[in-house]
Design an enzyme around this catalytic site. Sequence first.
Site, PDB file in Angstrom:
ATOM      1  N   GLY A 211       0.884  -1.060   0.138  1.00 55.24           N
ATOM      2  CA  GLY A 211      -0.098  -0.099  -0.111  1.00 55.24           C
ATOM      3  C   GLY A 211       0.912   1.054   0.017  1.00 55.24           C
ATOM      4  CE  LYS A 229       5.050  14.947   0.121  1.00 61.00           C
ATOM      5  NZ  LYS A 229       5.470  13.635   0.623  1.00 61.00           N
TER       6      LYS A 229
END
Length: 350
Positions: A211, A229
């Site tokens: 995941g 970011k």
Amino acid sequence: MTMKIAFIGFGGVGQSLAKIMKERQENLNTVNGLDFSIVAVADMRLGAVYHPDGLNLDLLFEGISEHATVETYPEDHQTVKGWSSLETIRHSNADVIVEVTFTDVKTGEPAISHCRTAFAHGKSVVTTNKGPVALAYEELVQLAEDQGVFFGFEGTVMSGTPALRMPETTLAGNQITEIKGILNGTTNYMITEMEKGLSYNEALEKAQKLGYAEADPTSDVEGYDARYKVSILSSHVMRSPIPPYEVECEGISGLNLEKIKDAWKDGEKYRLIARVEKSSGSVKASVKPERIPMDDPLAGVTGATNAIVYECDLAGSIMLTGAGAGLTETGYSLLIDLIHYHKQRTPTKI
């Protein structure tokens, strides 16, 4: 003074924040003086409900669990259902909007519109969406300042690890000349697995099974997530806005086991390094795989962990590590902002 909160978007992150606040309500009030009421939820999938006196969270979660909607919430003469996100922002009595919608990071929408609308109506915003901050930082910060409201986005860089709050508060007074870090856990996990002998494709497959990586991993492996970011760090910490598309960007899709082994032979490791450098008044930003010495602190950062290093003129080199993702961690990042919003609006006692 009770803080009235409206959630715009109520998926995993929003629900995590609501659960944290419910579980710690007494402690938040006692320790932080934070008294709150969740007055509205508007979600594309779950529907919308508003009550000016506050919603019962147990009943709210019961509706989601049993009917996959918030619109089974019990009604009285003040309950409103079916509002759109913008109607909720405009017409609810919320003081602060928790903006956690599914947003296209390339356009920043619908989050940018939600922020603009909230500020225009004198409401504060906390968000974990990178798009609005990376693409419209100067505009949104100015709008919030003009309206005298709060704009919090701690979770946009390293989730619940305070990568934005630390340089602003704890490192105040320093001149920060460089920021460098590992800002994407998926790629760091993959590189770490390749160091153990897995091929690129095997490492990606393992990351997807766990995941860490999406079915379409492009945003992570090509460095796009870290690029947004970096743009936020440049704007907020360095006060030098750099649009994401101007950040030099190279991902890890060109890395292979042979390159990883060659670096090891030379006493080095590969890491996907996000970097912002200030020199002679100008700022440069990049995201790319770099070979760094084994004794570099960032070389010791393994797995899905994130890390960031601030080069300070007074404090020296300061490194912060922590989770860069996760529902609880990201929900907590919103709580950080809500607590600071509360402090900002509460008069200091002398």
